[in-house]
Scaffold this motif. Structure first.
Motif, PDB file in Angstrom:
ATOM      1  N   TYR A 106      66.554 103.808  47.327  1.00 25.92           N
ATOM      2  CA  TYR A 106      65.990 102.527  46.903  1.00 25.92           C
ATOM      3  C   TYR A 106      65.692 102.461  45.410  1.00 25.92           C
ATOM      4  N   GLU A 123      61.443 111.162  36.922  1.00 26.42           N
ATOM      5  CA  GLU A 123      60.443 112.135  37.355  1.00 26.42           C
ATOM      6  C   GLU A 123      59.817 112.788  36.124  1.00 26.42           C
ATOM      7  N   THR A 151      52.292 109.419  38.151  1.00 21.04           N
ATOM      8  CA  THR A 151      53.081 109.141  39.354  1.00 21.04           C
ATOM      9  C   THR A 151      54.235 110.125  39.379  1.00 21.04           C
ATOM     10  N   VAL A 210      57.706 103.620  50.306  1.00 21.65           N
ATOM     11  CA  VAL A 210      58.482 102.379  50.251  1.00 21.65           C
ATOM     12  C   VAL A 210      58.952 102.096  51.680  1.00 21.65           C
ATOM     13  N   MET A 267      61.660  96.558  46.795  1.00 16.04           N
ATOM     14  CA  MET A 267      62.000  95.611  45.724  1.00 16.04           C
ATOM     15  C   MET A 267      63.446  95.802  45.256  1.00 16.04           C
ATOM     16  N   MET A 319      64.844 100.908  38.563  1.00 18.13           N
ATOM     17  CA  MET A 319      63.435 101.317  38.578  1.00 18.13           C
ATOM     18  C   MET A 319      63.284 102.650  37.845  1.00 18.13           C
TER      19      MET A 319
HETATM   20  N1  SAM Z   1      59.455 110.026  40.149  1.00 17.75           N
HETATM   21  C1  SAM Z   1      58.174 109.463  40.360  1.00 17.75           C
HETATM   22  C2  SAM Z   1      57.951 109.152  41.818  1.00 17.75           C
HETATM   23  O1  SAM Z   1      58.814 109.499  42.631  1.00 17.75           O
HETATM   24  O2  SAM Z   1      56.901 108.617  42.153  1.00 17.75           O
HETATM   25  C3  SAM Z   1      57.831 108.268  39.490  1.00 17.75           C
HETATM   26  C4  SAM Z   1      58.847 107.197  39.322  1.00 17.75           C
HETATM   27  S1  SAM Z   1      59.166 106.201  40.746  1.00 17.75           S
HETATM   28  C5  SAM Z   1      60.310 105.042  40.030  1.00 17.75           C
HETATM   29  C6  SAM Z   1      57.661 105.289  40.878  1.00 17.75           C
HETATM   30  C7  SAM Z   1      57.428 104.532  42.153  1.00 17.75           C
HETATM   31  O3  SAM Z   1      58.345 103.472  42.253  1.00 17.75           O
HETATM   32  C8  SAM Z   1      57.603 105.368  43.408  1.00 17.75           C
HETATM   33  O4  SAM Z   1      56.429 105.340  44.168  1.00 17.75           O
HETATM   34  C9  SAM Z   1      58.703 104.681  44.140  1.00 17.75           C
HETATM   35  O5  SAM Z   1      58.518 104.763  45.499  1.00 17.75           O
HETATM   36  C10 SAM Z   1      58.627 103.266  43.612  1.00 17.75           C
HETATM   37  N2  SAM Z   1      59.880 102.543  43.747  1.00 17.75           N
HETATM   38  C11 SAM Z   1      61.071 102.866  43.206  1.00 17.75           C
HETATM   39  N3  SAM Z   1      62.022 101.977  43.553  1.00 17.75           N
HETATM   40  C12 SAM Z   1      61.411 101.060  44.341  1.00 17.75           C
HETATM   41  C13 SAM Z   1      61.856  99.909  45.018  1.00 17.75           C
HETATM   42  N4  SAM Z   1      63.109  99.517  44.967  1.00 17.75           N
HETATM   43  N5  SAM Z   1      60.961  99.193  45.706  1.00 17.75           N
HETATM   44  C14 SAM Z   1      59.668  99.594  45.790  1.00 17.75           C
HETATM   45  N6  SAM Z   1      59.184 100.677  45.164  1.00 17.75           N
HETATM   46  C15 SAM Z   1      60.039 101.414  44.454  1.00 17.75           C
END
Ligand code: SAM
Length: 325
Positions: A27, A69, A93, A157, A187, A320
């Motif tokens: 996602y 990350e 995060t 998610v 999203m 994202m």
């Molecule tokens: N690598 C870290 C992690 O895994 O938490 C930080 C970056 S990650 C992009 C941050 C948050 O964005 C995560 O909790 C992830 O689940 C959420 N996320 C990423 N893509 C998403 C999406 N399409 N819809 C909803 N949440 C999303």
């Protein structure tokens, strides 16, 4: 203070340390990882420190370190230390894989709030979503953080038909552990295989929980993006982030800095302001920061239609992972 034309005060900055990741969550990741345009330029630890310092002078009270990350960056510890010297609440995060290697630094500098992404409590489903066999390490690291009394939020998610059957398992986890589960509506981002059918809404999430538990609403803070609840008697809590079905733009206090030094005033923004190039050229970037805040749209980055229907036409429509979640 950083105030936009709708009188929203911005005191929360999210800084992305990298736009790459050691997991490949379906996602989040662009469909073809190899074709993903990684930034060739990246803010150094010192540049992050300098830019963050300017934001703090303008009233930023909370900084979240994110990515990609963030903990795969070799100088992550140095960056954490540099940001910890500011009078802000520092949070992180992470996908949790490398937490055990950094936890002593977090303790040393007083970073006590960690959000960990975990979309399944089943090893096989975790592997199917994240494409890497890291469930055990992530789960062990969440327990380590809890043992060490960190404030831990677990981001899940929710994707219809993928992990919706585990919503109540996550609630059960809150029974004995002081863990705060956040169910996030799925999203759309460029290349992330988003599909309306896969969105499991806020109302549906609460409905699934209500089949097994009775729960109560908890008060939300002014700028909360999540709606908080708890099951009476449970040590932990849960919340829903309803970006898709009930956006929360009117109380937004967030600004973002991408790893290549671009400022975004909204997650869904179609434009961004380059801070790094002018900084490297010795310019004063404060007017650029203020203008970017002032230009913030009222809702969803100025997307007037349903924002998931927007064409992915500009280079600023990042994944994202590229923006920093
Ligand atoms: N690598 C870290 C992690 O895994 O938490 C930080 C970056 S990650 C992009 C941050 C948050 O964005 C995560 O909790 C992830 O689940 C959420 N996320 C990423 N893509 C998403 C999406 N399409 N819809 C909803 N949440 C999303």
């Amino acid at each position: 203070m950083l105030i936009d034309s709708f009188n929203r005060v911005h005191d929360y900055l999210r800084i992305s340390l990298t736009d790459t990741c050691n997991l490949r969550c379906t996602y989040c990741d662009p469909a073809d990882f190899e074709e993903h345009h990684f930034s060739r330029t990246r803010m150094t630890a010192e540049e992050i420190d300098t830019i963050a310092g300017l934001f703090v002078q303008q009233g930023i009270k909370k900084i979240r370190i994110t990515g990609g990350e963030p903990l795969i960056r070799k100088d992550a510890k140095e960056i954490v230390r540099r940001l910890a010297k500011y009078p802000v609440t520092l949070a992180l995060t992470t996908n949790g894989v490398f937490v055990h290697e950094h936890i002593d630094t977090f303790k040393e500098v007083g970073l006590r709030s960690v959000n960990v992404s975990l979309d399944s409590l089943k090893k096989e489903t975790f592997l199917a979503i994240a494409k890497r066999n890291e469930f055990e390490r992530v789960y062990a690291n969440i327990r380590l953080l809890l043992q060490e009394n960190f404030h831990v939020k677990v981001n899940m998610v929710v994707m219809n038909g993928v992990n919706t059957n585990e919503i109540c398992d996550f609630i059960e986890w809150t029974k004995d552990a002081p863990v705060h589960i956040r169910f996030i509506e799925f999203m759309p981002f460029p290349g992330n295989r988003w599909d309306e059918e896969k969105v499991f809404s806020y109302v549906q999430i609460l409905g699934a929980i209500a089949e097994r538990y009775s729960f109560e609403k908890l008060p939300d803070d002014k700028n909360d993006t999540s709606k908080k609840y708890h099951v009476p008697g449970h040590h932990g809590t849960f919340a829903v982030i309803s970006t898709m079905t009930e956006p929360f733009c009117s109380t937004c206090n967030r600004l973002r800095l991408t790893t290549d030094g671009k400022m975004r005033n909204c997650l869904f923004s179609k434009t961004e302001t380059d801070l790094l190039t002018p900084l490297r050229n010795g310019m004063d970037i404060l007017p650029l920061i203020k203008q970017c805040v002032y230009d913030k749209f009222e809702m969803l980055g100025g997307n007037t239609t349903q924002f998931w229907a927007i064409e992915e036409t500009t280079s600023h429509r990042r994944s994202m992972m590229g923006i920093g979640g």
